[in-house]
Every structure is written in C-alpha cells, then in structure tokens.
Design an enzyme around this catalytic site. Structure first.
Site, PDB file in Angstrom:
ATOM      1  N   HIS A 265       0.758  -1.136   0.029  1.00 18.06           N
ATOM      2  CA  HIS A 265      -0.068   0.033  -0.030  1.00 18.06           C
ATOM      3  C   HIS A 265       0.818   1.337  -0.074  1.00 18.06           C
ATOM      4  CE1 HIS A 265      -3.575   2.481   1.347  1.00 18.06           C
ATOM      5  NE2 HIS A 265      -2.740   3.058   1.672  1.00 18.06           N
ATOM      6  N   GLU A 266       1.865   1.283   0.977  1.00 19.52           N
ATOM      7  CA  GLU A 266       2.523   2.658   0.814  1.00 19.52           C
ATOM      8  C   GLU A 266       3.588   2.460  -0.328  1.00 19.52           C
ATOM      9  OE1 GLU A 266       1.924   4.578   2.977  1.00 19.52           O
ATOM     10  OE2 GLU A 266       0.701   3.230   4.222  1.00 19.52           O
ATOM     11  N   HIS A 269       1.964   4.942  -2.752  1.00 17.43           N
ATOM     12  CA  HIS A 269       2.272   6.334  -2.496  1.00 17.43           C
ATOM     13  C   HIS A 269       3.486   6.651  -2.918  1.00 17.43           C
ATOM     14  CE1 HIS A 269      -1.439   7.360  -0.143  1.00 17.43           C
ATOM     15  NE2 HIS A 269      -1.271   6.191   0.648  1.00 17.43           N
ATOM     16  N   GLU A 295      -4.484   8.139  -2.715  1.00 16.67           N
ATOM     17  CA  GLU A 295      -4.801   6.965  -2.210  1.00 16.67           C
ATOM     18  C   GLU A 295      -5.309   6.041  -3.393  1.00 16.67           C
ATOM     19  OE1 GLU A 295      -4.938   4.985   1.132  1.00 16.67           O
ATOM     20  OE2 GLU A 295      -4.431   6.722   0.883  1.00 16.67           O
TER      21      GLU A 295
END
EC number: 3.4.17.19
Length: 501
Positions: A265-266, A269, A295
């Site tokens: 997930h990160e 980003h 996001e």
C-alpha cells in the site's frame, strides 16, 4: 522589471518553502520511527517554528506582490507557472485568513496531540486524548469561519484534501455505495463457502516479513536509491524531496498480512511521489494532485495488484520459503482465497476490500456530525460504536480498536477520510481503463513485469503532480467523469465469485 525577474523571485520563494517543508517532514518521520520520547516537547516547538516560517512566506506581502504582478501578465506565463501562481494564490488567501499566532499554536497542538494519541491508544483510554481532540475541533471550527463556505461547514475542510468535492457530492456517492455494499457484506457473512484462514495467524518471523517487504518494494519498482523502509505504529509514506521518499510498515508475527499488504500500500504512495515530473521539483506543484488521487495509487497497488491471484502465481513460493511450516500444505488457490477473506472487523487499515468503504463512510458521517454541531466529543466513542454495529454488525470492545485507532484527528486532518473512499473509486475506474490499454494486465502480473503498469500510471497520473485537479486527472485518464459503478461492479463480481453467492 522584466516578467522573468518576478518569476525567478516567485520560484525562489517556493524553493525556500520546500526546504523548510523538508525539515518538517524529516522531524515528523523521526518522531514516528523511534525518536526519543523525552524530546517530543522541544521537537513540537521546532516543528511549530518552522511551520510558522513556511506560513509567513506563503502569506508575506512580497508573495502577494509577486502573485499580483504575475497575474497582470498571466497570458505571458508558461502553463506550469500559471498553475503554480494559481495554487500560491489559493494558499495565500486560505492562510492569510488565519492569524499567525493562532496558526503556530495550532501546529504545536497537533504535535502534542499526536504524542497524546499514541499514549492513549497504547493504554486504550480515550480520556487521555479527548482534551486535545476538543481543542483541535474548536480550532478547525474557527478556521471554517475564517475561510467561509457555501453550503455546509464541512465543505471547507473537504476542499483542503479533495478540491471540488463537497458534502452534496459525497452524500450521493456514499449513499450509492452503502446501498450496494451493506447487503453484499451481509450475504458474504452468511455464506457457508468461507475460506480456511487458520494458517494466516500462525507464527511468521518478523525478520522474514521484513525481507519480503523489502523484496516486494524492489520488485514493484520502488527506487531504494531514493528511499528506505522503517518500522512504525501507524504505517505511512513521506516525501522529503523527490530523491528521498520513505516508506514505513508495521510487523505482526501472528498476521503477516499487516506488513505485506501495508508495505505494498505505502509502495503505491511512494512510487507516485518518485515519478512526479522532475521539472516541478522545488515548486508547489511537486506533490500529489489530492489525497484521493494519492490513495488511488496505494489502493491500486495493494488491491488490484497485491490481492490478485495472478500476482501471487510467481511469488507465492517466496512466502512458502519464508515460513515453510505455515504454508507447507496450502495451495495457491487456498492462499489467494484466504488473503481475500471478507469479514467485518474493527481496524480500518486491516479491513478487507469489501468492508473497507464502510469504515470510511462511518468516519465521514461522524466528522460531518462534528462540524454540524450534532455530537459532543464525549459522545464520539458511543456514536462510533453504534455505527459499527449498524453497518458492520460488530461493536468495538475497547477505545484502541474503536475511536483511537487512527492518527488523523491527532494531526488535525479532519476531512481527510473521504479521500480514501474516493481513491478507491478513482482506482477502480483507472483499472478499467488500464485493462483496455493493457489487455495483458494479468499476464504481466504472472511474469512479474510491473514496468508497463507503472509506466501507464506515471503517464496518466504521477507525472502531472498538482498540475491538474483530481477529477480532471480521472476524466483525462479514463475519458469519463467519476463513476462509482466501477468499484461496485468490481466488488460485486469479485466477492460473488470468491464466496459462490
């Protein structure tokens, strides 16, 4: 003076702001990755001073003069300069309405509140955090009166994170999402075709999880020459500058999914930040278009890549090698079903794809109630628990698994949560368009070839930074306005198949 002289001075001011911002970001990162607790008060003062210096540059008379001069010659400016001047004007007007001393007081409060939140969460005691939350809400209510709004006071906060998005827009989108998802969650919960997840919670050594996290970051295209991975309580990615974008994760030896999917997930980003056009470095355009667009990238990587069976076809053996006893008799199909399990749970960051939007809608409705003066701080835990019961059929038993689980309010980030759900909608719409442009998407995952996917996202999203507004990025990338049906269809199809509904 020639126009380019004013331009140069304008961009010099933006560059100075970016230097201060880098120092603040470094201190924030340090405070959440193991900085000594005894230094937190002084660190909060330092962050407050530097943030005030940024504020003073953004609202200085000279900044106003430069913006005015450049607006007079607007047609002579390059497209990027026009965008930078427009954004600086918006920030100037927003910030100028807040008294300087009040802003500094607020920044210091946020830093202290984060420390208090961490202690309150650790002790599962809302009363340790509630006095800070009360003050943070009062500050934001005052800011709303300074900024003004057209229809709903909460709109003023939403605009900080997702320009152009209002309560009116979100009420409609979220009503459609709730109508589709709540019945589907009930069907999935009642289904007799549940995956076996007993192996998930067996011991998975932390060091092995760390090795895998580093490995997946590398494979997916994260540039380690411009970043690093660290451990924290509440995972985040942060950008010091385009060449230093850091990722954090959290390890749980009883549930490897926390670290693996948190890291992926990160990674989404971070890849976004690492691929913003270099020409924008040091300007106010060298940032994500909005929290929702940001996001969309993290959720795209976590869900559309990381939870996809085709992704695990080449990589499942890495998991088996890392914890051989745990996965010895587990087939790839059983593994994929288990990591896509859906069941109501308390923690947003560990929620599955299907229930995740409901976690966000709950937070949206609570924040809307706060800024409509419909709920007091002392009643927030019970309102939170009631909504979890109404939407997910479960009631948190402690403050830590309920209202204290997120850091956002401690940082003053009211209005941020809806961006997570918008990001999910953006991601689903981007994925649909990507399948048209890259019909071999699944085959690329099976071969571990992520470059074409990353390249597509860079061209459509990353490279633009803040040049475009979020809804324009989606329209330009996909050819249509934001449409929640892509997310609803994706979730309906996926979970109907997984649970044989």
């Amino acid at each position: 003076m020639e126009i380019h002289t004013y331009e140069k001075e304008f961009f010099d001011l933006l560059k100075r702001i970016s230097h201060y911002s880098e120092a603040v970001a470094l201190m924030h990162w340090d405070s959440r990755t193991g900085a000594p607790k005894n230094g937190s008060e002084d660190r909060a003062e330092s962050i407050g001073q530097l943030s005030t210096d940024i504020f003073n540059i953004q609202t200085s008379d000279r900044m106003k003069e430069l913006i005015d001069v450049l607006y007079e010659r607007f047609d002579d400016l390059s497209e990027d300069t026009k965008k930078a001047v427009e954004l600086a004007k918006k920030e100037y007007e927003e910030n100028k309405k807040i008294p300087e001393a009040e802003y500094k007081e607020y920044v210091i409060l946020c830093s202290k509140a984060e420390t208090a939140w961490e202690e309150a969460k650790g002790k599962s005691d809302f009363s340790l955090f509630s006095p800070y939350l009360e003050q943070l809400i009062e500050f934001n209510k005052r800011f709303i009166t300074y900024w003004g709004y057209q229809e709903h006071p909460y709109d003023a906060l939403l605009d900080l994170f997702e320009p152009g998005v209002t309560v009116k827009v979100l009420d409609q989108l979220f009503a459609e999402l709730k109508e589709a998802i709540i019945p589907l969650v009930k069907q999935v919960t009642a289904s007799g075709n549940k995956p076996d997840t007993s192996f998930i919670t067996k011991a998975f050594p932390k060091e092995k999880q760390k090795e895998l996290s580093l490995y997946f970051l590398q494979e997916l295209g994260y540039d380690f020459d411009g970043g690093r991975l660290d451990e924290t309580v509440h995972p985040f990615a942060t950008t010091l500058n385009r060449g230093d974008v850091r990722v954090t994760t959290r390890y749980d030896e009883k549930d490897f999914r926390t670290a693996i999917f948190g890291t992926i997930h990160e990674c989404g980003h971070a890849i976004y930040e690492q691929n913003i056009d270099e020409a924008l470095s040091g300007t106010n355009l060298s940032d994500g278009a909005s929290m929702g667009i940001h996001e969309s990238q993290s959720l795209f990587y976590e869900n559309f890549i990381g939870r996809n069976k085709h992704f695990w076809t080449p990589y499942y053996k890495k998991i088996q090698e890392a914890s051989p006893v745990q996965f010895k008799d587990i087939s790839l199909d059983d593994f994929v079903r288990a990591i896509n399990e859906s069941k109501p749970s308390f923690i947003r960051v560990e929620a599955d794809e299907l229930t995740y939007p409901l976690h966000i809608i709950i937070r949206y409705e609570i924040e809307k109630a706060i800024f409509s003066n419909e709920v007091s701080v002392e009643d927030l835990p019970s309102l939170w628990n009631q909504k979890y019961q109404d939407y997910l059929g479960i009631t948190p038993q402690t403050d830590a698994e309920g209202i204290l689980q997120d850091v956002h309010w401690a940082g003053g980030d009211f209005g941020y949560f809806p961006s997570y759900a918008l990001g999910y909608m953006y991601a689903a719409q981007l994925k649909q368009k990507m399948l048209e442009d890259l019909p071999e998407f699944d085959a690329l995952l099976e071969r571990g070839e992520f470059h074409p996917i990353k390249q597509w996202l860079t061209e459509k999203v990353h490279i633009h930074g803040k040049r475009k507004k979020p809804l324009d990025i989606i329209k330009d990338a996909t050819g249509e306005e934001l449409n929640v049906r892509y997310l609803i269809d994706y979730l309906s199809n996926k979970y109907s198949n997984l649970y044989l509904l």
